[in-house]
Motif scaffolding. Structure first.
Motif, PDB file in Angstrom:
ATOM      1  N   THR A 164      18.775  27.121  51.400  1.00 52.82           N
ATOM      2  CA  THR A 164      17.790  28.180  50.946  1.00 52.82           C
ATOM      3  C   THR A 164      18.235  28.242  49.770  1.00 52.82           C
ATOM      4  OG1 THR A 164      19.747  29.584  51.692  1.00 52.82           O
ATOM      5  CG2 THR A 164      17.873  29.317  53.302  1.00 52.82           C
ATOM      6  N   THR A 222      15.403  26.368  46.605  1.00 52.37           N
ATOM      7  CA  THR A 222      14.622  27.239  45.985  1.00 52.37           C
ATOM      8  C   THR A 222      14.706  27.135  44.645  1.00 52.37           C
ATOM      9  OG1 THR A 222      14.549  28.979  47.812  1.00 52.37           O
ATOM     10  CG2 THR A 222      13.909  29.710  45.769  1.00 52.37           C
ATOM     11  N   ARG A 223      15.981  27.334  43.928  1.00 53.71           N
ATOM     12  CA  ARG A 223      16.132  27.575  42.365  1.00 53.71           C
ATOM     13  C   ARG A 223      15.893  26.101  41.874  1.00 53.71           C
ATOM     14  NH1 ARG A 223      21.863  26.745  40.195  1.00 53.71           N
ATOM     15  NH2 ARG A 223      22.925  25.325  41.728  1.00 53.71           N
ATOM     16  N   SER A 264      14.225  31.026  38.354  1.00 53.89           N
ATOM     17  CA  SER A 264      14.432  30.355  39.505  1.00 53.89           C
ATOM     18  C   SER A 264      15.577  30.876  40.109  1.00 53.89           C
ATOM     19  CB  SER A 264      14.671  29.158  39.081  1.00 53.89           C
ATOM     20  OG  SER A 264      13.748  28.245  38.308  1.00 53.89           O
ATOM     21  N   GLY A 321      16.032  32.078  44.207  1.00 54.04           N
ATOM     22  CA  GLY A 321      17.196  31.535  44.816  1.00 54.04           C
ATOM     23  C   GLY A 321      18.211  32.203  45.301  1.00 54.04           C
ATOM     24  N   ALA A 370      16.490  34.316  48.209  1.00 55.88           N
ATOM     25  CA  ALA A 370      16.206  33.517  49.464  1.00 55.88           C
ATOM     26  C   ALA A 370      17.645  33.200  50.034  1.00 55.88           C
ATOM     27  CB  ALA A 370      15.505  32.279  49.049  1.00 55.88           C
TER      28      ALA A 370
END
Length: 242
Positions: free
Chosen positions: A27, A31-32, A62, A66, A69
């Motif tokens: 996750t 994401t990042r 980012s 992240g 998330a």
């Protein structure tokens, strides 16, 4: 600490929280890294590359996304790893990541999944900016000011330096994040900081720096060396310019 864990839980105790750690990477890291690469691609051209301040801004954005998330998995990861240091009667004993998420939601409500989300997101911003942006900056400097080429030596050196920078910058936030997420009672951020300072002085900011670098240094090196090779293979497969 390692001796205590081995004595009380055996070798498997060293891997408490592995499923939560994997969920966190799926996750938070996905994401990042994904957002950062997309933003870098958007702001790059054949004639110019983003400046360092621009890289920091993109990495910070980012990291924020992240951190949000990945927060539920991060709370779970901290709790499962912290369990090994607690007496048997105080342990939460989550079986795995999914069991932990279900039990946290059932026993403490869905808000428990977002405990420490803002300190965690702030840490993610600092981590991503100091890790990703500094890696690109170090790599660019090495290619510009030394005889090194865009190969494994450059990637290793830049990622080692990025790991050092990231560990140093994130150390204070890591201490706060761990204490918030592992706490059994809720406590305001300012109250917690005041309490830590009264007990430990300014030294709390870099408590655990060495074990953090031992973890983050190799992790950063492996991440960027794998990422560079992955991008190289992908570009070759797609017929894209290097």
């Amino acid at each position: 600490m390692i001796r205590y864990v081995l004595r009380s839980d055996g070798v498997t105790g060293l891997y408490h929280g592995l499923s939560a750690s994997l969920l966190r990477q799926l996750t938070y890291s996905t994401t990042r890294f994904g957002v950062y690469e997309e933003l870098k691609e958007l702001f790059s051209s054949s004639l110019s590359q983003p400046s360092f301040p621009t890289l920091v801004a993109m990495a910070s954005t980012s990291g924020l996304l992240g951190g949000i998330a990945g927060n539920p998995a991060d709370v779970l990861n901290v709790r499962m790893q912290h369990d090994a240091a607690l007496p048997a009667g105080e342990r939460r004993n989550y079986k795995h990541a999914i069991d932990g998420l279900v039990r946290m939601t059932r026993e403490e409500g869905w808000r428990s999944l977002w405990r420490g989300v803002w300190p965690n997101s702030m840490r993610a911003v600092l981590m991503t900016a100091s890790q990703l942006a500094s890696y690109d900056a170090f790599k660019r400097s090495l290619l510009t000011h030394t005889a090194l080429e865009d190969g494994l030596t450059t990637h290793f050196t830049a990622s080692f330096l990025a790991g050092f920078v990231a560990t140093t910058i994130c150390s204070p936030v890591d201490v706060v994040k761990t204490r918030i997420m592992s706490a059994h009672t809720q406590q305001g951020l300012l109250t917690l900081l005041a309490s830590i300072y009264r007990k430990e002085g300014w030294s709390w900011m870099f408590r655990g720096w060495v074990p953090s670098f031992i973890r983050l240094g190799p992790h950063t090196i492996a991440t960027f060396m794998f990422l560079e090779q992955h991008k190289k293979i992908y570009r070759h497969w797609k017929g894209l310019p290097e």
